[in-house]
Design an enzyme around this catalytic site. Structure first.
Site, PDB file in Angstrom:
ATOM      1  N   SER A  87       0.844  -1.194   0.000  1.00 44.91           N
ATOM      2  CA  SER A  87       0.000   0.000   0.000  1.00 44.91           C
ATOM      3  C   SER A  87       0.876   1.240   0.000  1.00 44.91           C
ATOM      4  CB  SER A  87      -0.896   0.015   1.250  1.00 44.91           C
ATOM      5  OG  SER A  87      -1.525   1.273   1.420  1.00 44.91           O
TER       6      SER A  87
ATOM      7  N   TYR B 152      -2.782  -0.410  10.036  1.00 44.61           N
ATOM      8  CA  TYR B 152      -2.754  -0.760   8.618  1.00 44.61           C
ATOM      9  C   TYR B 152      -1.388  -0.450   8.007  1.00 44.61           C
ATOM     10  CZ  TYR B 152      -4.240  -0.981   3.724  1.00 44.61           C
ATOM     11  OH  TYR B 152      -4.356  -1.299   2.395  1.00 44.61           O
TER      12      TYR B 152
END
Length: 254
Positions: A138, A151
């Site tokens: 990501s 995350y």
């Protein structure tokens, strides 16, 4: 140019969103696709769509956080050519307001789940003479994204695992790369907006889209196209790299 004829590919989280787009594209390009998802229904929907389009797909309901279940699933699939580690969950929170159980859950799915699939898949790739792995990282592994503590931590680990696997299995002809998407318009985004901003979905969608310098979110099929390239023979000289697909978010959003 990017055909996958006679290739067997496993896509985790292949029942929806980016994973579904990858599974659909890989099948269209000739791969035999094995979709691993925690939901039987999600697997069945994707398998049916691929079969209706003339492709070959199989679904496997499996919780990637459970190593024994992951090994049983991969053993049933047999030797493979491609692994896409896409299964993951999102989380919103800072370091001081992220509950321990939430942190553990994100680590269990987004880090341990990737490890479990690598642990099960690498012997099968080696048995088959090598192959390609793509892990879904990501932009949150590259830059600070507000309130994405757990995350970001998990995706940083995924990027580090990518480098480690690429280094350790060069002699086995196993390539390993990662993809770092920015915001992608998936069903998760629509669900998040309807839950958090009822009645303001269109407004907030536009606002989120504009956080990408290019002015919109990515489409799942755009991420799938990058995964296809990295798993094809055209990318045979590429390993140990991360590929942002982020509309300029990392480099142009300062």
């Amino acid at each position: 140019m990017f055909e996958l004829n006679h290739k067997k590919a496993v896509i985790t989280g292949g029942g929806s969103g980016i994973g579904r787009a990858i599974a659909t594209l890989f099948a269209r390009q000739g791969a035999q696709v094995h979709i691993v998802d925690i939901s039987d229904a999600a697997c069945a929907d994707t398998v049916r769509d691929i079969a209706d389009a003339g492709g070959v797909a199989h679904g496997h309901a499996c919780d990637v956080t459970r190593q024994e279940a992951v090994h049983a699933t991969f053993d049933a699939i047999g030797p493979i050519d491609i692994l896409i580690n896409n299964a993951g969950i999102a989380h919103i929170g800072k370091a001081d307001n992220t509950p321990e159980q939430d942190f553990d859950r994100v680590m269990s799915v987004n880090v341990k789940g990737v490890y479990n699939c690598l642990h099960a898949a690498i012997p099968l790739l080696r048995e088959n003479g090598g192959g390609a792995i793509v892990n879904m990282a990501s932009v949150a592994a590259w830059v600070a994204v507000a309130e994405r503590f757990a995350y970001s931590t998990a995706k940083g680990a995924v990027m580090a695992m990518t480098l480690s696997v690429a280094k350790d299995y060069l002699q086995d002809s196993i390539r390993c790369n990662s993809i770092s998407p920015g915001r992608v318009h998936t069903p998760f985004v629509d669900g998040f907006l309807s839950k958090q901003y009822p009645g303001r979905e269109a407004e907030m969608f536009e606002r989120l889209s504009k956080t990408q310098p290019i002015g919109r979110m990515a489409r799942p099929d755009e991420v799938a196209a990058l995964a296809l390239y990295l798993c094809s023979d055209a990318a045979s000289f590429i390993t140990g790299s991360d590929y942002p697909i982020d509309g300029g978010f990392i480099t142009l959003n300062s």
